[in-house]
Design a protein around this motif. Structure first.
Motif, PDB file in Angstrom:
ATOM      1  N   GLY A 133     -47.465 -12.919  15.976  1.00 54.27           N
ATOM      2  CA  GLY A 133     -48.170 -12.407  14.800  1.00 54.27           C
ATOM      3  C   GLY A 133     -47.810 -13.179  13.536  1.00 54.27           C
ATOM      4  N   LYS A 134     -46.533 -13.528  13.387  1.00 54.22           N
ATOM      5  CA  LYS A 134     -46.124 -14.284  12.200  1.00 54.22           C
ATOM      6  C   LYS A 134     -46.724 -15.686  12.220  1.00 54.22           C
ATOM      7  CE  LYS A 134     -41.721 -13.258  12.803  1.00 54.22           C
ATOM      8  NZ  LYS A 134     -40.250 -13.208  12.613  1.00 54.22           N
ATOM      9  N   SER A 135     -46.793 -16.291  13.401  1.00 52.72           N
ATOM     10  CA  SER A 135     -47.383 -17.626  13.490  1.00 52.72           C
ATOM     11  C   SER A 135     -48.864 -17.593  13.121  1.00 52.72           C
ATOM     12  CB  SER A 135     -47.201 -18.180  14.911  1.00 52.72           C
ATOM     13  OG  SER A 135     -45.837 -18.303  15.239  1.00 52.72           O
ATOM     14  N   LEU A 136     -49.579 -16.594  13.632  1.00 56.11           N
ATOM     15  CA  LEU A 136     -51.001 -16.449  13.286  1.00 56.11           C
ATOM     16  C   LEU A 136     -51.179 -16.187  11.797  1.00 56.11           C
ATOM     17  CD1 LEU A 136     -52.286 -14.334  16.330  1.00 56.11           C
ATOM     18  CD2 LEU A 136     -52.718 -16.760  15.873  1.00 56.11           C
ATOM     19  N   PHE A 137     -50.286 -15.355  11.245  1.00 56.55           N
ATOM     20  CA  PHE A 137     -50.373 -15.050   9.822  1.00 56.55           C
ATOM     21  C   PHE A 137     -50.174 -16.313   8.982  1.00 56.55           C
ATOM     22  CE2 PHE A 137     -48.506 -13.889   5.750  1.00 56.55           C
ATOM     23  CZ  PHE A 137     -49.392 -12.917   5.301  1.00 56.55           C
ATOM     24  N   LYS A 138     -49.205 -17.131   9.377  1.00 54.59           N
ATOM     25  CA  LYS A 138     -48.968 -18.375   8.641  1.00 54.59           C
ATOM     26  C   LYS A 138     -50.202 -19.283   8.711  1.00 54.59           C
ATOM     27  CE  LYS A 138     -43.999 -18.439   9.644  1.00 54.59           C
ATOM     28  NZ  LYS A 138     -42.920 -19.153  10.366  1.00 54.59           N
ATOM     29  N   PHE A 139     -50.754 -19.409   9.907  1.00 49.88           N
ATOM     30  CA  PHE A 139     -51.922 -20.283  10.070  1.00 49.88           C
ATOM     31  C   PHE A 139     -53.096 -19.790   9.230  1.00 49.88           C
ATOM     32  CE2 PHE A 139     -55.929 -21.188  12.300  1.00 49.88           C
ATOM     33  CZ  PHE A 139     -55.916 -22.577  12.276  1.00 49.88           C
ATOM     34  N   ILE A 140     -53.344 -18.499   9.301  1.00 52.16           N
ATOM     35  CA  ILE A 140     -54.472 -17.940   8.546  1.00 52.16           C
ATOM     36  C   ILE A 140     -54.220 -18.050   7.040  1.00 52.16           C
ATOM     37  CG2 ILE A 140     -55.723 -15.807   8.060  1.00 52.16           C
ATOM     38  CD1 ILE A 140     -55.219 -14.992  10.979  1.00 52.16           C
ATOM     39  N   THR A 141     -52.970 -17.800   6.635  1.00 53.18           N
ATOM     40  CA  THR A 141     -52.639 -17.868   5.213  1.00 53.18           C
ATOM     41  C   THR A 141     -52.854 -19.267   4.669  1.00 53.18           C
ATOM     42  OG1 THR A 141     -51.028 -16.086   5.394  1.00 53.18           O
ATOM     43  CG2 THR A 141     -50.798 -17.566   3.527  1.00 53.18           C
ATOM     44  N   VAL A 142     -52.293 -20.255   5.377  1.00 51.62           N
ATOM     45  CA  VAL A 142     -52.456 -21.638   4.917  1.00 51.62           C
ATOM     46  C   VAL A 142     -53.935 -22.029   4.878  1.00 51.62           C
ATOM     47  CG1 VAL A 142     -51.964 -24.049   5.477  1.00 51.62           C
ATOM     48  CG2 VAL A 142     -50.174 -22.327   5.733  1.00 51.62           C
ATOM     49  N   SER A 143     -54.697 -21.633   5.883  1.00 52.38           N
ATOM     50  CA  SER A 143     -56.121 -21.975   5.931  1.00 52.38           C
ATOM     51  C   SER A 143     -56.875 -21.358   4.761  1.00 52.38           C
ATOM     52  CB  SER A 143     -56.735 -21.509   7.253  1.00 52.38           C
ATOM     53  OG  SER A 143     -56.074 -22.106   8.358  1.00 52.38           O
ATOM     54  N   LEU A 144     -56.606 -20.085   4.486  1.00 50.73           N
ATOM     55  CA  LEU A 144     -57.315 -19.409   3.398  1.00 50.73           C
ATOM     56  C   LEU A 144     -56.938 -19.971   2.036  1.00 50.73           C
ATOM     57  CD1 LEU A 144     -57.181 -15.680   4.617  1.00 50.73           C
ATOM     58  CD2 LEU A 144     -59.147 -17.230   4.613  1.00 50.73           C
ATOM     59  N   VAL A 145     -55.637 -20.234   1.847  1.00 49.29           N
ATOM     60  CA  VAL A 145     -55.210 -20.783   0.553  1.00 49.29           C
ATOM     61  C   VAL A 145     -55.834 -22.149   0.317  1.00 49.29           C
ATOM     62  CG1 VAL A 145     -53.231 -21.649  -0.748  1.00 49.29           C
ATOM     63  CG2 VAL A 145     -53.059 -19.463   0.417  1.00 49.29           C
ATOM     64  N   TYR A 200     -58.558 -23.321   1.634  1.00 48.36           N
ATOM     65  CA  TYR A 200     -60.014 -23.163   1.484  1.00 48.36           C
ATOM     66  C   TYR A 200     -60.389 -22.705   0.080  1.00 48.36           C
ATOM     67  CZ  TYR A 200     -64.676 -21.164   1.940  1.00 48.36           C
ATOM     68  OH  TYR A 200     -65.991 -20.850   1.740  1.00 48.36           O
ATOM     69  N   PHE A 201     -59.748 -21.624  -0.376  1.00 50.31           N
ATOM     70  CA  PHE A 201     -60.138 -21.073  -1.681  1.00 50.31           C
ATOM     71  C   PHE A 201     -59.681 -21.970  -2.833  1.00 50.31           C
ATOM     72  CE2 PHE A 201     -60.409 -17.097   0.802  1.00 50.31           C
ATOM     73  CZ  PHE A 201     -61.676 -16.705   0.428  1.00 50.31           C
ATOM     74  N   THR A 202     -58.561 -22.668  -2.658  1.00 46.04           N
ATOM     75  CA  THR A 202     -58.122 -23.584  -3.712  1.00 46.04           C
ATOM     76  C   THR A 202     -59.082 -24.759  -3.835  1.00 46.04           C
ATOM     77  OG1 THR A 202     -55.812 -22.972  -3.316  1.00 46.04           O
ATOM     78  CG2 THR A 202     -56.213 -24.980  -4.553  1.00 46.04           C
ATOM     79  N   LEU A 203     -59.441 -25.340  -2.694  1.00 46.98           N
ATOM     80  CA  LEU A 203     -60.376 -26.457  -2.726  1.00 46.98           C
ATOM     81  C   LEU A 203     -61.764 -26.013  -3.181  1.00 46.98           C
ATOM     82  CD1 LEU A 203     -59.419 -28.391   0.543  1.00 46.98           C
ATOM     83  CD2 LEU A 203     -58.859 -28.975  -1.824  1.00 46.98           C
ATOM     84  N   LYS A 204     -62.162 -24.815  -2.812  1.00 44.40           N
ATOM     85  CA  LYS A 204     -63.463 -24.307  -3.234  1.00 44.40           C
ATOM     86  C   LYS A 204     -63.525 -24.149  -4.744  1.00 44.40           C
ATOM     87  CE  LYS A 204     -66.688 -20.480  -2.464  1.00 44.40           C
ATOM     88  NZ  LYS A 204     -66.912 -19.179  -1.780  1.00 44.40           N
ATOM     89  N   GLY A 205     -62.405 -23.690  -5.312  1.00 42.05           N
ATOM     90  CA  GLY A 205     -62.387 -23.513  -6.759  1.00 42.05           C
ATOM     91  C   GLY A 205     -62.293 -24.816  -7.523  1.00 42.05           C
TER      92      GLY A 205
END
Length: 363
Positions: free
Chosen positions: A143-155, A157-162
């Motif tokens: 669960g922690k590994s998935l959370f890290k992957f999803i967190t990095v992906s979302l950050v 994505y939204f940083t580059l989008k902005g």
């Protein structure tokens, strides 16, 4: 239910677990904390480190040596280059090492235990390893590994989008300016990612702490057994109390047969007995302090045993003589005067009594 772990772990159980190296600790706090330090250090020390590495590479490639290239000379050049690179990286490496130590100490305190280093067969047992993979710990790691992957992906994505317009415009800048803006964007993504991950690390430490306490929970039987080990068996304690009470009763009974009780007058009381035919010196048959001293005085007065207020002698006897032991030679004279006063009372000679009272007694 019998055998159910419902009792919180005692300080002794926590101490025993600590001595075995078993403490609440989250590796995520250390890993992500060190990662944050690394990013911060690179932002602060990066330019200087970059120029140091650039100079080292420039000197190595741009300044050919006249020395013949042999195995020994190549080794020497490599050794010198490595030493310079290490000196340049030393502040960064030292900061990361200090940060890792500090984060571990913050969670566990100073802990020195060789127990975790001892070999354990279940660590190399395939069956035990498979159980760990499908256990709650294994699921938590997944669960922690998935959370890290999803967190990095979302950050990302939204940083580059902005900042998509600025990213698209990078080609319009010079190489140096474009690189500077790209590095700034990378640090922005890194700090945001680490910030979110550090919140996960704090939650992980709280979960590890809760799990640690739950593992050390005790049954009522275990708690009772530990209380017995710490405080002693209740039956033995009861026997000791009975023995003390018997000794107390025996001592109080001896007060009734004493010749005199010397008091402080309120803090100490010492009962003396002397038989010239069977004793070489007076013997202390009872003594006590505060409440027990009051009890000795009451028993003596009730049974007609003379009570004499002589504070210095009472304190000296109480401190120097154990029950059942004779009076030491240095107190013979003072005790002899007391006994003389007692014998005078028995013979109904008030003159002797008044003479002793004038010397410091207060009968």
């Amino acid at each position: 239910m019998a055998g159910e772990r419902t009792e919180a772990p005692t300080p002794k159980r926590l101490k025993d677990a600590r001595q075995k190296g078993n403490v609440a600790k989250s590796e995520e706090v250390v890993t992500i904390g060190v990662l944050f330090l690394a990013i911060t250090a690179m932002k602060m020390l990066g330019p200087e480190l970059w120029w140091d590495m650039r100079d080292l590479l420039h000197e190595g490639l741009g300044n050919p040596t006249s020395q013949e290239l042999t195995r020994e000379s190549a080794f020497q050049i490599g050794k010198e280059s490595f030493a310079r690179a290490l000196m340049a990286l030393l502040p960064l490496l030292g900061l990361l090492a200090a940060g890792a130590v500090a984060l571990n100490l913050a969670q566990t305190g100073l802990l020195l235990s060789g127990e975790p280093l001892k070999p354990k067969m279940n660590r190399v047992n395939p069956g035990a390893g498979l159980k760990r993979l499908v256990s709650l710990d294994g699921l938590m790691r997944l669960g922690k590994s998935l959370f890290k992957f999803i967190t990095v992906s979302l950050v990302v994505y939204f940083t580059l989008k902005g900042q998509m317009e600025e990213v698209s415009a990078l080609s319009q800048y010079s190489i140096g300016e474009g690189g500077r803006r790209l590095v700034s964007l990378g640090f922005d993504i890194a700090f945001k990612t680490v910030g979110v991950l550090f919140l996960m690390a704090i939650a992980d430490y709280a979960w590890q702490r809760r799990r640690f306490i739950k593992q050390l929970m005790m049954t009522r039987e275990e708690l009772k057994q530990e209380m017995k080990e710490n405080d002693g068996d209740p039956q033995i304690k009861a026997a000791i109390r009975r023995r003390r009470q018997q000794l107390m009763n025996r001592m109080i009974a001896a007060v009734k047969t004493a010749d005199v009780v010397v008091t402080n007058p309120t803090h100490f009381a010492v009962a003396l007995k002397y038989d010239p035919l069977t004793m070489q010196a007076p013997i202390v048959v009872a003594k006590g302090q505060d409440f027990l001293a009051k009890r000795i005085r009451e028993v003596a007065m009730k049974n007609g045993v003379p009570v004499l207020e002589e504070p210095p002698l009472a304190r000296a006897l109480h401190a120097a003589v154990a029950i059942g032991n004779p009076v030491p030679a240095n107190l013979f004279h003072a005790v002899a005067e007391v006994l003389a006063w007692v014998y005078a009372l028995r013979r109904k000679q008030p003159l002797a009594r008044n003479r002793f009272a004038g010397a410091g007694g207060n009968p």
